[in-house]
Design an enzyme around this catalytic site. Structure first.
Site, PDB file in Angstrom:
ATOM      1  N   CYS A  85      -4.115 -91.597 -10.619  1.00 30.96           N
ATOM      2  CA  CYS A  85      -4.598 -90.588 -11.570  1.00 30.96           C
ATOM      3  C   CYS A  85      -5.525 -89.577 -10.874  1.00 30.96           C
ATOM      4  CB  CYS A  85      -5.272 -91.259 -12.770  1.00 30.96           C
ATOM      5  SG  CYS A  85      -5.332 -90.194 -14.231  1.00 30.96           S
ATOM      6  N   HIS A 101      -1.401 -95.127 -14.817  1.00 34.07           N
ATOM      7  CA  HIS A 101      -2.233 -96.291 -14.498  1.00 34.07           C
ATOM      8  C   HIS A 101      -1.369 -97.556 -14.437  1.00 34.07           C
ATOM      9  CE1 HIS A 101      -6.278 -94.508 -14.778  1.00 34.07           C
ATOM     10  NE2 HIS A 101      -5.710 -93.669 -15.621  1.00 34.07           N
ATOM     11  N   GLU A 117      -2.309-100.443 -13.526  1.00 31.25           N
ATOM     12  CA  GLU A 117      -3.118-101.642 -13.731  1.00 31.25           C
ATOM     13  C   GLU A 117      -3.196-102.075 -15.192  1.00 31.25           C
ATOM     14  OE1 GLU A 117      -6.068 -98.137 -13.783  1.00 31.25           O
ATOM     15  OE2 GLU A 117      -4.148 -98.666 -12.870  1.00 31.25           O
ATOM     16  N   GLY A 139     -25.054-124.957 -18.272  1.00 30.02           N
ATOM     17  CA  GLY A 139     -24.018-125.637 -19.033  1.00 30.02           C
ATOM     18  C   GLY A 139     -22.743-124.831 -19.097  1.00 30.02           C
ATOM     19  N   GLY A 140     -22.791-123.576 -18.627  1.00 28.50           N
ATOM     20  CA  GLY A 140     -21.621-122.708 -18.663  1.00 28.50           C
ATOM     21  C   GLY A 140     -20.738-122.835 -17.435  1.00 28.50           C
ATOM     22  N   VAL A 141     -19.647-122.097 -17.442  1.00 29.59           N
ATOM     23  CA  VAL A 141     -18.641-122.175 -16.382  1.00 29.59           C
ATOM     24  C   VAL A 141     -19.194-121.701 -15.039  1.00 29.59           C
ATOM     25  CG1 VAL A 141     -16.381-121.339 -15.618  1.00 29.59           C
ATOM     26  CG2 VAL A 141     -16.754-121.888 -18.029  1.00 29.59           C
TER      27      VAL A 141
END
Length: 509
Positions: A79, A167, A169, A222-224
């Site tokens: 673009c 685009h 993507e 405690g999260g990923v």
């Protein structure tokens, strides 16, 4: 040496998406602002120029010296990138007679072009531009067109330099992934060795060399992200990793004990610290969202620092920072507006004299999950929805009290467990409940009530940059609403948030 694709960002909203697509094709890439590019080292094998909200015809349009790249490395302009190369090469760019936004179809494609192998006439592409390339420089040739745009794609003769006005993507470009694959594998000639297992091996080796016998402290949430970071460090330095899991009193119901138990099963050296009263005390009377975040951040650092000082000779602080955190903290053109404080990115206070190590800083969220899976981490942990660093504090609008936290924990428990029971949890990217500073009239039995309103929120997304509300079944919403009102004292009305991001954000604060 890690083969790298350099993505130069001119400010497009889609730049992160280009990087995600490249990574999905097992190729490592990095995004850098066009006005602060890295040195062109041997590991950079090709370059992609992103789109931009600017027109190449504006006086303040982003400018970049292509002389060190064009003709020397494989180059793809998308673009704005395509228009810029054509313009500085001596071509002509002008405002389009028809501003082309949205779906279009390729009408002509050069079947001999390496870039368009497997992408034929009729292929749907996504356009998003107000200008168009009217004339190409003499050494450029058209390799793709649409009905309205003659130069939808071009190649520079005798160079591995390409430009496309659409685009590839975005999801709506149906053969976009194929086109990017062609550029990476056929034009650049990458080997495609960027896999989760490769990342683990390489990162563990780097961490061993970087950290040696030093002690590292890590705050687990405690999260990923923090959990995967902990496992990588555990593989590298074992018992020299000290993990601290702080209960700020704003976690989900029973989360503190459940997560501690889960970490024990992973072999991590974890200390749980219940500082609920300290956090709630610091939040008393504060209503403004950013002030709440800052109060929580300040107390967390104080608690964490107290605990870290109990460990002798700690040298490093580990963080679960991921790539979008890094990218969002870099401005392409001047200072970026602050939407909200980042949980991970930011300077440490002077009194914490620790060096920082961030094992995940090159990964997107979905890559973090794949890396965790390659280390045999539990699907339950890796599948956990993102949860804000400040916890329920930013899901309670207005001031925070222990009673409000109790109400929201109960509501959240019913909603999240309901999603799991009905098999909906894994179809949702993030879900939560918001306690509104609103009372409404209700009737329970023969009594008139005047109690709280809660909003349920569930969104689908890939990385949180954009999100759409989930069309949960009416029957499920009715069942959950009924359970909440009947079981949670203090709530008599439930609403469902059907706002998307943008224009709304995922969290309300």
């Amino acid at each position: 040496m890690q083969e790298t694709i350099l993505i130069l960002d001119f400010g497009s909203q889609y730049t992160q998406l280009i990087a995600r697509r490249v990574r999905e094709l097992n190729v490592y890439c990095e995004i850098h602002p066009f006005n602060n590019p890295p040195a062109l080292t041997e590991d950079i094998k090709g370059v992609i120029l992103s789109g931009s909200p600017y027109s190449t015809l504006q006086e303040d349009a982003p400018q970049f010296d292509l002389s060190e790249i064009k003709g020397k490395l494989p180059l793809l302009g998308v673009c704005y990138g395509a228009q810029y190369m054509a313009l500085v090469g001596g071509g002509q760019v002008a405002p389009s007679e028809i501003r082309e936004y949205g779906r279009a179809n390729l009408s002509e494609v050069d079947a001999t072009s390496d870039l368009f192998q497997g992408v034929g006439a009729g292929s749907q592409v996504w356009m998003s531009h107000g200008d168009t390339i009217m004339e190409l420089p003499t050494d450029f040739e058209v390799i793709a067109s649409t009905h309205d745009v003659r130069v939808a794609g071009y190649k520079v003769k005798d160079e591995a330099t390409y430009g496309i006005q659409f685009h590839p993507e975005v999801y709506h470009s149906t053969d976009g992934t194929q086109l990017l694959k062609n550029f990476l594998y056929d034009v650049v000639g990458v080997s495609g060795d960027w896999t989760p297992a490769h990342f683990v091996d390489e990162t563990v080796a780097q961490l061993k060399a970087q950290l040696g016998n030093d002690k590292v402290v890590l705050g687990l949430s405690g999260g990923v992200d923090s959990s995967v970071a902990a496992m990588l460090l555990h593989k590298a330095i074992g018992a020299n990793l000290y993990c601290i899991f702080v209960n700020n009193g704003l976690l989900r119901k029973d989360e503190f004990t459940q997560v501690l138990k889960q970490y024990e099963g992973m072999g991590l050296n974890v200390k749980g610290v219940d500082a609920s009263d300290r956090f709630l005390g610091a939040l008393a009377g504060i209503e403004e969202p950013e002030a709440k975040r800052k109060a929580i951040g300040r107390v967390f650092i104080e608690v964490f620092d107290d605990e870290a000082h109990m460990i002798e000779d700690v040298v490093w602080l580990a963080q679960g920072t991921i790539y979008p955190d890094i990218i969002e903290s870099i401005s392409v053109k001047g200072p970026s507006a602050t939407i909200k404080s980042h949980h991970n990115v930011g300077g440490l206070p002077d009194f914490m004299k620790l060096k920082v190590v961030e094992p995940l800083k090159t990964l997107f969220k979905d890559e973090v999950r794949r890396v965790g899976a390659s280390m045999d981490m539990s699907a339950e942990l890796l599948g956990r929805h993102p949860f804000p660093g400040p916890g329920l504090a930013i899901r309670i609008l207005g001031d925070i009290t222990a009673e409000k936290v109790r109400i929201l924990q109960e509501v959240d428990h019913i909603f999240i467990n309901g999603l799991k029971t009905e098999g909906l949890y894994d179809k949702v990217w993030q879900a939560g409940c918001i306690l509104l500073p609103v009372n409404s009239v209700g009737v329970m039995g023969d009594e008139r009530t005047y109690e709280k309103v809660v909003a349920l929120r569930a969104v689908e997304s890939t990385d949180g940059m954009t999100a759409d509300w989930v069309h949960l079944p009416y029957e499920f919403l009715a069942k959950v609403s009924n359970q909440i009102i009947n079981k949670v004292k203090g709530v008599n009305r439930v609403v469902y948030d059907i706002s998307s991001k943008p224009p709304a954000t995922i969290e309300w604060e």
